[in-house]
Design an enzyme around this catalytic site. Structure first.
Site, PDB file in Angstrom:
ATOM      1  N   LYS A 153      41.616  31.937  25.171  1.00 40.15           N
ATOM      2  CA  LYS A 153      41.680  30.493  25.939  1.00 40.15           C
ATOM      3  C   LYS A 153      40.591  29.988  26.116  1.00 40.15           C
ATOM      4  O   LYS A 153      39.334  30.674  25.896  1.00 40.15           O
ATOM      5  CB  LYS A 153      42.421  30.873  27.263  1.00 40.15           C
ATOM      6  CG  LYS A 153      43.822  31.397  27.143  1.00 40.15           C
ATOM      7  CD  LYS A 153      44.596  31.377  28.469  1.00 40.15           C
ATOM      8  CE  LYS A 153      45.983  31.912  28.492  1.00 40.15           C
ATOM      9  NZ  LYS A 153      46.811  30.637  27.928  1.00 40.15           N
TER      10      LYS A 153
ATOM     11  N   ARG B 269      55.880  36.814  25.589  1.00 34.79           N
ATOM     12  CA  ARG B 269      57.310  37.063  24.643  1.00 34.79           C
ATOM     13  C   ARG B 269      57.199  38.370  24.004  1.00 34.79           C
ATOM     14  O   ARG B 269      58.491  39.091  24.146  1.00 34.79           O
ATOM     15  CB  ARG B 269      57.734  35.936  23.967  1.00 34.79           C
ATOM     16  CG  ARG B 269      56.426  35.577  22.710  1.00 34.79           C
ATOM     17  CD  ARG B 269      56.617  34.365  22.352  1.00 34.79           C
ATOM     18  NE  ARG B 269      56.264  33.409  23.367  1.00 34.79           N
ATOM     19  CZ  ARG B 269      56.163  31.949  22.942  1.00 34.79           C
ATOM     20  NH1 ARG B 269      56.841  31.729  21.712  1.00 34.79           N
ATOM     21  NH2 ARG B 269      55.901  31.041  23.847  1.00 34.79           N
TER      22      ARG B 269
HETATM   23  N1  BES Z   1      50.312  32.670  30.202  1.00 29.26           N
HETATM   24  C1  BES Z   1      50.575  31.629  29.422  1.00 29.26           C
HETATM   25  C2  BES Z   1      51.347  30.390  29.851  1.00 29.26           C
HETATM   26  C3  BES Z   1      50.809  29.664  30.908  1.00 29.26           C
HETATM   27  C4  BES Z   1      50.024  28.418  30.877  1.00 29.26           C
HETATM   28  C5  BES Z   1      51.078  30.245  32.276  1.00 29.26           C
HETATM   29  C6  BES Z   1      49.666  27.778  31.874  1.00 29.26           C
HETATM   30  C7  BES Z   1      50.660  29.269  33.361  1.00 29.26           C
HETATM   31  C8  BES Z   1      49.825  28.085  33.314  1.00 29.26           C
HETATM   32  C9  BES Z   1      50.916  32.185  28.164  1.00 29.26           C
HETATM   33  O1  BES Z   1      50.687  33.374  27.493  1.00 29.26           O
HETATM   34  C10 BES Z   1      50.463  31.236  26.856  1.00 29.26           C
HETATM   35  O2  BES Z   1      49.181  31.496  26.454  1.00 29.26           O
HETATM   36  N2  BES Z   1      51.218  30.433  26.447  1.00 29.26           N
HETATM   37  C11 BES Z   1      50.953  29.569  25.141  1.00 29.26           C
HETATM   38  C12 BES Z   1      51.916  29.723  24.179  1.00 29.26           C
HETATM   39  C13 BES Z   1      51.528  29.222  23.018  1.00 29.26           C
HETATM   40  C14 BES Z   1      50.362  29.767  22.470  1.00 29.26           C
HETATM   41  C15 BES Z   1      52.787  29.281  22.048  1.00 29.26           C
HETATM   42  C16 BES Z   1      51.075  28.227  25.814  1.00 29.26           C
HETATM   43  O3  BES Z   1      51.962  27.755  26.424  1.00 29.26           O
HETATM   44  O4  BES Z   1      49.811  27.385  25.684  1.00 29.26           O
HETATM   45 ZN    ZN Z   2      49.020  33.621  26.744  1.00 35.51          ZN
END
Ligand code: BES
Ligand code: ZN
Ligand code: ZN
Length: 485
Positions: free
Chosen positions: A260, A335
């Site tokens: 991230k 997931r």
């Molecule tokens: N934990 C994050 C989702 C999230 C994003 C929670 C913002 C709270 C605030 C999750 O694990 C994630 O990173 N999701 C990605 C998925 C993508 C890579 C398919 C996302 O939503 O960007």
């Molecule tokens: Zn994530």
């Protein structure tokens, strides 16, 4: 702010609280002084309006407006309760009685007030150091003078306590709250509350049980992963099928090798909020709801970190139900751990239905903001139940699509499915479609994506911080099931 709330029969209140409506005469229990205050033009009984009088005898009286009685909602009552709690705290009162009120003499209104008071008492500064002034430790004691209202109040105090438990877990920093710490919290809960048993699957046992998502997501952290199982079973001889609740418990989400950004990572201690909601609702199950059917909670706990052993984009992993997954993005880790929980639920638990709750995607935040969580289900009964539970609890859900189209989108080239479609759209529905591949088709299934809700909305809570979102929704869902069972 008072540091906790108890329902108690303390006979001598510091204040008597009356609720007033714009379309109703003031209740008879008002003192003459309170009655004349309530009829002044400055006081118009609008929702959340508060005034205080000091009658010549008896305790002070606080009058609180609730607006038009025909438009009275649980939400309005809870919001007024939060304002009232702030007022009570400003005045440093410790014992509160709520006067008889025929309009409010319903379980749901008393409950809303109990919950509101508890929510107001939460202090996010969980780790005060030597530079923080010590705060007053006061437990506010409350009771209502009419029966159903008082019953509801006691329930609300218990429920709100479970929400605050969840908030404390979510807010605990990731250098403390790692997967095994979460397991300790579950153990503590089971010693604190009767009727819960806990099992933690970790280390070698994760391998033996092929909980491959946990193994991979958690492998690059020095804090090992685990799956935490908590069971409520009121009558083991009855052989009833359990409702299974699965909670994403990623104690920190760096994104892994698909790392991230420096603005996207902070706050990812909240990525365990789904699991914390599930643990919180198990406290409510044992303390308040006591459903007449079994409930199994599965917390899929791992830290998504980075080191030389980290799982990679391009890795392919095989789940215990035989489904193969190509990891296209290590940041779509929720997931991967939830899939273990869903397989386990369907293979081991013989479930009545399976519900998962997770901070799964940024996509759901784009779609629904902090207004609603996304609800994904192909089961009509669960849809109806969650919509109703959302309305009553104030934790609203909005249905988003879970369809074959999205399942097709997830198809892989080297494996059955991918964990995220590169360049794809509809990420919240992709997540739901992915998860549904780990649930046996006959099992009623719902997925709740609460990524936008782990943090409070300022207008609703007195403090900025974790919301404990999901505890009240799941509690209402289980309560309604138990009542109809
Ligand atoms: N934990 C994050 C989702 C999230 C994003 C929670 C913002 C709270 C605030 C999750 O694990 C994630 O990173 N999701 C990605 C998925 C993508 C890579 C398919 C996302 O939503 O960007
Ligand atoms: Zn994530
Ligand atoms: Zn995540």
């Amino acid at each position: 702010m008072f540091s906790s709330v108890e329902h108690s029969n303390h006979p001598h209140p510091d204040a008597l609280v009356h609720f007033l409506f714009t379309d109703k005469d003031a209740p008879l229990s008002l003192s003459d002084e309170a009655r004349s205050a309530s009829s002044r033009p400055e006081f118009n009984s609008k929702p959340g309006q508060i005034a205080q009088v000091f009658p010549s005898s008896g305790p002070r009286e606080i009058i609180v407006g609730l607006g038009d009685s025909s438009k009275l909602s649980v939400e309005a009552v809870r919001k007024a309760a939060i304002k009232l709690a702030q007022h009570i705290d400003n005045c440093q009162l410790e014992v509160i009685h709520f006067a008889e009120n025929s309009t409010l003499n319903e379980l749901k209104f008393g409950q809303a007030i109990g919950v509101g008071f508890q929510l107001a008492s939460y202090n996010p500064r969980q780790m005060p150091g030597s530079r923080t002034e010590q705060e007053r430790e006061v437990s506010l004691q409350i009771k209502a003078l009419s029966e159903q209202f008082d019953k509801g109040l006691a329930r609300g105090v218990g429920l709100g306590n479970a929400v605050n438990f969840s908030r404390r877990l979510v807010n605990t920093p990731p250098n403390i709250a790692n997967p095994l710490w979460m397991a300790d919290q579950a153990h503590d809960l089971s010693t604190r509350c009767q009727g819960l048993s806990v099992r933690v699957i970790q280390g070698q046992e994760l391998d033996e049980e092929s909980l491959i998502g946990h193994i991979n997501v958690g492998r690059a952290s020095c804090n090992p992963p685990c799956m935490i199982r908590i069971e409520w079973n009121p009558d083991p001889s009855a052989n009833q099928k359990p409702v299974v609740l699965v909670g994403k418990t990623v104690t920190y989400d760096t994104g892994g090798l698909s790392i991230k950004s420096k603005t996207g990572m902070p706050g990812m201690k909240h990525d365990k909020a789904g699991g914390c909601a599930v643990l919180g609702v198990m406290q409510a199950v044992a303390d308040v709801i006591k459903p007449n059917f079994p409930v199994v909670a599965l917390l899929t706990a791992a830290e998504n970190s980075i080191d030389a052993t980290a799982y990679r984009p391009d890795d392919v992993i095989t789940y215990r139900n035989g489904v193969t997954v190509e990891v296209t993005n290590t940041d779509a880790e929720g997931r991967l751990v939830l899939a273990d929980g869903l397989c386990w639920a369907c293979e081991i638990e013989n479930p009545e239905c399976v519900i998962d709750i997770a901070t799964l995607t940024g996509g759901v935040v784009t779609a629904l903001g902090a207004e609603f969580a996304g609800l994904f289900t192909e089961n009509e009964r669960l849809l109806t139940e969650f919509k109703a539970a959302g309305n009553l609890s104030g934790e609203d859900v909005w249905q988003l699509p879970l369809t074959d189209g999205f399942r097709d989108m997830m198809k892989g080239s080297v494996s059955d499915i991918v964990n995220s479609v590169p360049g794809g759209k509809g990420h919240a529905s992709q997540g739901a479609a992915f998860l549904s591949c780990f649930v046996t088709p006959e099992v009623p299934f719902a997925h709740i994506d609460m990524a936008g809700l782990s943090h409070t909305r300022n207008d609703e809570f007195p403090v900025d911080g974790p919301s404990g979102w999901g505890v009240r929704l799941l509690a209402q869902f289980l309560t309604a099931r138990s009542e109809n069972n």
